[in-house]
Design a protein around this motif. Structure first.
Motif, PDB file in Angstrom:
ATOM      1  N   VAL A   1       0.856  -1.181   0.000  1.00 57.05           N
ATOM      2  CA  VAL A   1       0.000   0.000   0.000  1.00 57.05           C
ATOM      3  C   VAL A   1       0.893   1.232   0.000  1.00 57.05           C
ATOM      4  CG1 VAL A   1      -1.717   1.338   1.300  1.00 57.05           C
ATOM      5  CG2 VAL A   1      -1.834  -1.172   1.282  1.00 57.05           C
ATOM      6  N   VAL A   2       0.543   2.215  -0.821  1.00 50.81           N
ATOM      7  CA  VAL A   2       1.265   3.487  -0.854  1.00 50.81           C
ATOM      8  C   VAL A   2       0.274   4.615  -0.633  1.00 50.81           C
ATOM      9  CG1 VAL A   2       2.736   5.057  -2.173  1.00 50.81           C
ATOM     10  CG2 VAL A   2       2.954   2.586  -2.486  1.00 50.81           C
ATOM     11  N   LEU A   3       0.586   5.499   0.310  1.00 49.71           N
ATOM     12  CA  LEU A   3      -0.206   6.701   0.532  1.00 49.71           C
ATOM     13  C   LEU A   3       0.458   7.879  -0.170  1.00 49.71           C
ATOM     14  CD1 LEU A   3      -1.315   4.803   2.722  1.00 49.71           C
ATOM     15  CD2 LEU A   3      -1.370   6.750   4.277  1.00 49.71           C
ATOM     16  N   VAL A   4      -0.355   8.744  -0.748  1.00 48.61           N
ATOM     17  CA  VAL A   4       0.148   9.974  -1.358  1.00 48.61           C
ATOM     18  C   VAL A   4      -0.594  11.129  -0.695  1.00 48.61           C
ATOM     19  CG1 VAL A   4       0.556  11.251  -3.491  1.00 48.61           C
ATOM     20  CG2 VAL A   4       0.453   8.735  -3.542  1.00 48.61           C
ATOM     21  N   GLY A   5       0.136  12.011  -0.010  1.00 49.79           N
ATOM     22  CA  GLY A   5      -0.537  13.086   0.704  1.00 49.79           C
ATOM     23  C   GLY A   5       0.374  14.247   1.026  1.00 49.79           C
TER      24      GLY A   5
ATOM     25  N   ALA B   1       5.124  11.938  -0.286  1.00 50.41           N
ATOM     26  CA  ALA B   1       4.601  13.200   0.222  1.00 50.41           C
ATOM     27  C   ALA B   1       4.739  14.277  -0.846  1.00 50.41           C
ATOM     28  CB  ALA B   1       5.348  13.619   1.482  1.00 50.41           C
ATOM     29  N   VAL B   2       3.763  15.175  -0.880  1.00 55.44           N
ATOM     30  CA  VAL B   2       3.802  16.280  -1.840  1.00 55.44           C
ATOM     31  C   VAL B   2       3.634  17.600  -1.100  1.00 55.44           C
ATOM     32  CG1 VAL B   2       3.080  15.035  -3.916  1.00 55.44           C
ATOM     33  CG2 VAL B   2       1.346  15.850  -2.334  1.00 55.44           C
ATOM     34  N   ALA B   3       4.495  18.547  -1.409  1.00 54.88           N
ATOM     35  CA  ALA B   3       4.473  19.841  -0.726  1.00 54.88           C
ATOM     36  C   ALA B   3       3.562  20.818  -1.458  1.00 54.88           C
ATOM     37  CB  ALA B   3       5.886  20.392  -0.622  1.00 54.88           C
ATOM     38  N   SER B   4       2.345  20.362  -1.740  1.00 54.65           N
ATOM     39  CA  SER B   4       1.385  21.180  -2.482  1.00 54.65           C
ATOM     40  C   SER B   4       0.348  21.812  -1.569  1.00 54.65           C
ATOM     41  CB  SER B   4       0.697  20.330  -3.556  1.00 54.65           C
ATOM     42  OG  SER B   4       0.249  19.096  -3.040  1.00 54.65           O
ATOM     43  N   GLY B   5       0.487  21.577  -0.256  1.00 53.84           N
ATOM     44  CA  GLY B   5      -0.412  22.189   0.715  1.00 53.84           C
ATOM     45  C   GLY B   5       0.319  23.235   1.527  1.00 53.84           C
ATOM     46  N   ILE B   6       0.027  23.298   2.827  1.00 53.30           N
ATOM     47  CA  ILE B   6       0.654  24.322   3.664  1.00 53.30           C
ATOM     48  C   ILE B   6       1.972  23.854   4.267  1.00 53.30           C
ATOM     49  CG2 ILE B   6      -1.594  25.331   4.234  1.00 53.30           C
ATOM     50  CD1 ILE B   6      -1.326  24.024   7.013  1.00 53.30           C
TER      51      ILE B   6
ATOM     52  N   ALA C   1       8.961  11.267   5.786  1.00 55.76           N
ATOM     53  CA  ALA C   1       8.786  10.919   4.373  1.00 55.76           C
ATOM     54  C   ALA C   1      10.143  10.843   3.677  1.00 55.76           C
ATOM     55  CB  ALA C   1       7.907  11.950   3.682  1.00 55.76           C
ATOM     56  N   SER C   2      10.421   9.709   3.056  1.00 60.55           N
ATOM     57  CA  SER C   2      11.690   9.567   2.333  1.00 60.55           C
ATOM     58  C   SER C   2      11.599  10.117   0.917  1.00 60.55           C
ATOM     59  CB  SER C   2      12.114   8.092   2.295  1.00 60.55           C
ATOM     60  OG  SER C   2      11.096   7.295   1.703  1.00 60.55           O
ATOM     61  N   GLU C   3      10.382  10.214   0.408  1.00 61.25           N
ATOM     62  CA  GLU C   3      10.158  10.770  -0.923  1.00 61.25           C
ATOM     63  C   GLU C   3       9.219  11.966  -0.802  1.00 61.25           C
ATOM     64  OE1 GLU C   3      11.700   9.899  -3.541  1.00 61.25           O
ATOM     65  OE2 GLU C   3      12.545   7.950  -2.975  1.00 61.25           O
ATOM     66  N   VAL C   4       9.706  13.134  -1.170  1.00 58.78           N
ATOM     67  CA  VAL C   4       8.902  14.346  -1.128  1.00 58.78           C
ATOM     68  C   VAL C   4       9.005  15.049  -2.475  1.00 58.78           C
ATOM     69  CG1 VAL C   4       8.421  16.522   0.053  1.00 58.78           C
ATOM     70  CG2 VAL C   4       9.403  14.609   1.335  1.00 58.78           C
ATOM     71  N   LEU C   5       7.857  15.293  -3.087  1.00 54.03           N
ATOM     72  CA  LEU C   5       7.805  15.977  -4.379  1.00 54.03           C
ATOM     73  C   LEU C   5       7.100  17.322  -4.213  1.00 54.03           C
ATOM     74  CD1 LEU C   5       6.638  12.965  -6.596  1.00 54.03           C
ATOM     75  CD2 LEU C   5       8.983  13.743  -6.192  1.00 54.03           C
ATOM     76  N   PRO C   6       7.374  18.270  -5.094  1.00 53.21           N
ATOM     77  CA  PRO C   6       6.698  19.568  -4.979  1.00 53.21           C
ATOM     78  C   PRO C   6       5.205  19.487  -5.270  1.00 53.21           C
ATOM     79  CG  PRO C   6       8.061  19.494  -6.959  1.00 53.21           C
ATOM     80  CD  PRO C   6       8.394  18.274  -6.154  1.00 53.21           C
ATOM     81  N   ASP C   7       4.827  18.582  -6.166  1.00 52.03           N
ATOM     82  CA  ASP C   7       3.423  18.384  -6.531  1.00 52.03           C
ATOM     83  C   ASP C   7       3.343  17.089  -7.329  1.00 52.03           C
ATOM     84  OD1 ASP C   7       4.306  19.008  -9.158  1.00 52.03           O
ATOM     85  OD2 ASP C   7       3.778  21.113  -8.904  1.00 52.03           O
ATOM     86  N   LEU C   8       2.243  16.872  -8.041  1.00 49.33           N
ATOM     87  CA  LEU C   8       2.071  15.620  -8.792  1.00 49.33           C
ATOM     88  C   LEU C   8       2.286  15.798 -10.288  1.00 49.33           C
ATOM     89  CD1 LEU C   8      -1.085  14.214  -6.940  1.00 49.33           C
ATOM     90  CD2 LEU C   8       1.332  13.722  -6.496  1.00 49.33           C
ATOM     91  N   SER C   9       3.018  16.819 -10.676  1.00 53.22           N
ATOM     92  CA  SER C   9       3.129  17.148 -12.100  1.00 53.22           C
ATOM     93  C   SER C   9       4.116  16.264 -12.865  1.00 53.22           C
ATOM     94  CB  SER C   9       3.512  18.617 -12.274  1.00 53.22           C
ATOM     95  OG  SER C   9       4.756  18.891 -11.654  1.00 53.22           O
ATOM     96  N   ASP C  10       5.035  15.595 -12.178  1.00 48.75           N
ATOM     97  CA  ASP C  10       6.025  14.758 -12.859  1.00 48.75           C
ATOM     98  C   ASP C  10       5.496  13.326 -12.918  1.00 48.75           C
ATOM     99  OD1 ASP C  10       8.217  13.381 -13.812  1.00 48.75           O
ATOM    100  OD2 ASP C  10       9.667  14.460 -12.580  1.00 48.75           O
ATOM    101  N   THR C  11       4.708  13.037 -13.937  1.00 44.82           N
ATOM    102  CA  THR C  11       4.057  11.731 -14.066  1.00 44.82           C
ATOM    103  C   THR C  11       5.068  10.597 -14.135  1.00 44.82           C
ATOM    104  OG1 THR C  11       2.213  12.762 -15.237  1.00 44.82           O
ATOM    105  CG2 THR C  11       2.432  10.382 -15.441  1.00 44.82           C
TER     106      THR C  11
ATOM    107  N   LEU D   1       6.615   9.912 -10.686  1.00 46.93           N
ATOM    108  CA  LEU D   1       5.635   9.290  -9.802  1.00 46.93           C
ATOM    109  C   LEU D   1       5.436   7.818 -10.141  1.00 46.93           C
ATOM    110  CD1 LEU D   1       3.004  12.114  -9.389  1.00 46.93           C
ATOM    111  CD2 LEU D   1       3.875  10.712  -7.513  1.00 46.93           C
ATOM    112  N   LEU D   2       5.314   7.523 -11.407  1.00 46.14           N
ATOM    113  CA  LEU D   2       5.135   6.124 -11.815  1.00 46.14           C
ATOM    114  C   LEU D   2       6.359   5.297 -11.435  1.00 46.14           C
ATOM    115  CD1 LEU D   2       3.421   6.456 -15.299  1.00 46.14           C
ATOM    116  CD2 LEU D   2       2.416   5.559 -13.197  1.00 46.14           C
ATOM    117  N   GLN D   3       7.530   5.882 -11.580  1.00 42.66           N
ATOM    118  CA  GLN D   3       8.762   5.183 -11.200  1.00 42.66           C
ATOM    119  C   GLN D   3       8.766   4.855  -9.709  1.00 42.66           C
ATOM    120  OE1 GLN D   3      12.434   7.533 -11.089  1.00 42.66           O
ATOM    121  NE2 GLN D   3      13.456   5.889 -12.213  1.00 42.66           N
ATOM    122  N   LEU D   4       8.362   5.821  -8.890  1.00 40.89           N
ATOM    123  CA  LEU D   4       8.297   5.588  -7.446  1.00 40.89           C
ATOM    124  C   LEU D   4       7.275   4.521  -7.095  1.00 40.89           C
ATOM    125  CD1 LEU D   4       8.511   9.268  -6.149  1.00 40.89           C
ATOM    126  CD2 LEU D   4      10.278   7.496  -5.919  1.00 40.89           C
TER     127      LEU D   4
END
Length: 230
Positions: free
Chosen positions: A169-173, A191-196, A207-217, A220-223
């Motif tokens: 299971v993978v959570l994205v938040g 984790a995505v730094a698209s909130g506050i 979080a070992s993986e932190v992205l700025p948002d979900l724009s790099d498809t 994300l698929l690689q992860l």
């Protein structure tokens, strides 16, 4: 390779443009006859906790949960058009949800503090509902604490989609609570730094993986593929 991907909604998939807090305030007012003295505190908490705190902070008895949930659902339905007009799907969301939805053996749903009715309002306002298996999601009425929602979603995926026990299971938040829920349940976390919360805050939460948002498809698929292969 099988995988269960569970997406947070607010500030991960969509920007609700403060409509969420208006929903809580409207539900509270419909039940008490007065506006709350302060805005709802959200930050990855479940609707059950959010509404409970609103009553406690105003020194009022908490109504039965079924009554509160119905008030939330009415308030959400009434603000569908406001949400569609003022809010937006965040960058890359449509592309990554579409890419994940067609992966063989992958289940893509939501894990959110919102009650199911309002989760549906939020994703359908931007046409994202068709890209998610909402029946296997976990929602704010299912448990008080976010980590417990992971078990709910896993059991629904097993029952409704025939997913084998032990499938990753993978959570994205976008909040430390998303990270904490993943760590507490042995789930993966993107984790995505698209909130506050900043990337540094999310990393500090674990979080070992932190992205700025979900724009790099592709990234994300690689992860996600890395988690599916475990």
């Amino acid at each position: 390779m099988e995988l269960i991907v569970l997406w947070d909604i607010d500030h991960t998939l969509i920007d609700n443009s403060e409509v969420s807090k208006e929903i809580y305030a409207a539900a509270f007012a419909s039940l008490t006859g007065a506006a709350p003295t302060r805005p709802a505190r959200t930050g990855g908490r479940t609707d059950r906790l959010i509404m409970r705190d609103m009553f406690v902070l105003d020194g009022l008895p908490e109504p039965e949960w079924a009554v509160v949930e119905a008030a939330l659902a009415r308030a959400g339905e009434e603000r569908f058009e406001d949400l569609r007009r003022r809010g937006t799907a965040l960058p890359g969301v449509r592309a990554i949800l579409k890419a994940v939805s067609v992966r063989s053996g992958w289940v893509s749903s939501v894990l959110t503090g919102n009650i199911a009715a309002n989760a549906h309002v939020k994703v359908s306002a931007f046409g994202l509902d068709a890209l998610l298996d909402l029946a296997v999601g976990a929602y704010g009425a299912d448990a008080l604490q976010r980590p417990d929602l992971v078990t709910v979603a896993r059991e629904r995926a097993q029952r409704l989609q025939g997913v084998r026990e032990g499938v990753p299971v993978v959570l994205v938040g976008d909040t430390p609570r998303d990270v904490e829920a993943a760590l507490a349940t042995g789930s993966g976390i993107i984790a995505v730094a698209s909130g506050i919360h900043t990337a540094e805050e999310l990393a500090a939460a674990g979080a070992s993986e932190v992205l700025p948002d979900l724009s790099d498809t592709a990234r994300l698929l690689q992860l996600l593929e890395t988690y599916a292969a475990r």
